[in-house]
Design an enzyme around this catalytic site. Sequence first.
Site, mmCIF file in Angstrom:
data_model
loop_
_atom_site.group_PDB
_atom_site.id
_atom_site.type_symbol
_atom_site.label_atom_id
_atom_site.label_comp_id
_atom_site.label_asym_id
_atom_site.label_seq_id
_atom_site.Cartn_x
_atom_site.Cartn_y
_atom_site.Cartn_z
ATOM 1 N N ASP A 123 35.686 23.542 -11.689
ATOM 2 C CA ASP A 123 35.717 23.207 -13.113
ATOM 3 C C ASP A 123 37.156 22.992 -13.607
ATOM 4 O OD1 ASP A 123 34.060 22.728 -15.281
ATOM 5 O OD2 ASP A 123 34.320 24.745 -16.109
ATOM 6 N N HIS A 153 35.225 25.082 -25.966
ATOM 7 C CA HIS A 153 35.188 26.226 -25.063
ATOM 8 C C HIS A 153 35.425 27.520 -25.840
ATOM 9 C CE1 HIS A 153 36.620 23.080 -21.996
ATOM 10 N NE2 HIS A 153 35.398 23.406 -21.654
ATOM 11 N N GLY A 166 31.206 23.671 -23.254
ATOM 12 C CA GLY A 166 31.181 24.587 -24.400
ATOM 13 C C GLY A 166 29.804 25.085 -24.760
ATOM 14 N N GLY A 167 29.021 25.498 -23.753
ATOM 15 C CA GLY A 167 27.646 25.952 -24.000
ATOM 16 C C GLY A 167 27.556 27.230 -24.820
ATOM 17 N N THR A 168 28.486 28.145 -24.603
ATOM 18 C CA THR A 168 28.415 29.457 -25.282
ATOM 19 C C THR A 168 28.344 29.312 -26.796
ATOM 20 O OG1 THR A 168 29.657 30.518 -23.519
ATOM 21 C CG2 THR A 168 29.655 31.643 -25.655
HETATM 22 P P1 13P Z 1 32.005 28.079 -22.788
HETATM 23 O O1 13P Z 1 33.030 29.020 -22.244
HETATM 24 O O2 13P Z 1 32.146 27.809 -24.231
HETATM 25 O O3 13P Z 1 30.613 28.481 -22.407
HETATM 26 O O4 13P Z 1 32.269 26.652 -22.090
HETATM 27 C C1 13P Z 1 32.101 26.529 -20.718
HETATM 28 C C2 13P Z 1 32.593 25.232 -20.216
HETATM 29 O O5 13P Z 1 32.448 24.207 -20.827
HETATM 30 C C3 13P Z 1 33.239 25.259 -18.901
HETATM 31 O O6 13P Z 1 33.685 24.008 -18.511
#
Ligand code: 13P
Length: 291
Positions: free
Chosen positions: A82, A181, A216-218
Site C-alpha cells: 500500500d 485516511h 479511507g474506509g475507516t
Molecule cells: P483508513 O485508515 O482511513 O481506513 O484508510 C485506509 C487506506 O485507505 C489505506 O490505503
Amino acid sequence: MSIVNAKEIMIPAAKEGWAVGAFNVTDLLQFEAVIDAAIEKKAPVIVQTSVKPSQFLGTQMMVNIYRTLAESAPVPVCLHLDHSTSIDYCKKCADAGYTNIMIDASKQSYDENIRQTKEVVDYCHAIGGISVEGELGTVGGVEDQIKVAEDEAQLANPEQSVEFVERTGVDIFAPAIGTAHGVYKTKNPKIDFERMAIIHKMLNSNGIKTPLVVHGGTGLPDDYVAKLLAAGGAKFNVSTELKHTLLDAKWEYLSAHRDEYDPGKLDVFVRDATRKAVMHWMDKLGCEGKA
Ligand code: 13P
C-alpha cells in the site's frame, strides 16, 4: 490456487456491484484474523501492508506469511503493497512475491506521476501475475509515511483519470474523491460520489477494464459505502479501524486480566476482535459467498 492478484478478484466485483475488502495489517495476528474472516465469509480478500510494517517485518517474511496462510485458505487472497512512494521498494516487493503493488506518486506533478507509475507497471507486468494500483489527485489525512493536509487534498479530474490509466497501463485505479485516511473529523464527510461514478463510467462502460479503489474506509457511514459501491468502488481500503481494534482489544483484555501472564489468551482475544471487525466490513461490501 488461493494466490491471486487484485485485478482478477475485483473484475467480478465491479461487474456485479460488490467490493473486495482490503485490510491493512501490521503483524501475524492481524494477518490470520483477516484470512480467518475471509474463510468464514467465503469471500475473496486483499491483505495489505503499508511500507513501514512491511519494512519492519521484512518483505520476504511478509510474503512467507502470506504464502503459508493463503495457500491453505480455500478462498482467493491477494497481498498488496500500500502507498509506496519508492519505485525501488515497489520492485523489491514485486520480486519478493507481493501480488498487487501500489505506487503512490500522487504528490508528484501529473507527468511525473505517469512516468513513475508506468515504470512500476512495466516492471510488474514483465514479472507476470502482479497487478498495479495508481492514484490520481491526493487523498487527505495520514497513512503510514504519507501526510496530506486537508487544504492540500485534490480531487481527481475525470478526463485526466482516463488519460492517466491509458498512459500508465495501471490495472486498478484510485481516484481521489474526497475520502481521507484516518478518522474523519465530521460525521458527514464531503465525498464526490458523482465524480466517482463518472470516472467509473468513462473507464468501464464498455466492459470492466480498470476497477476502482476507495481509500479511507475507516469511519465512512454505511450509506456512503452503499453509494460508493453503486458508483463503481470495487476495493475498499480499511486501515485505521483495524489499528484501533487491535489496540483497544489489547487494552480491554489486559485491564481485565491484570494478573494473568498468558500471552496466548491475549492473542486469541485480539485476533477474534479483529476477525469480527473484518467480517462486519465484508457484510457491508456484499462479498460474502463470492469466493
Ligand atoms: P483508513 O485508515 O482511513 O481506513 O484508510 C485506509 C487506506 O485507505 C489505506 O490505503
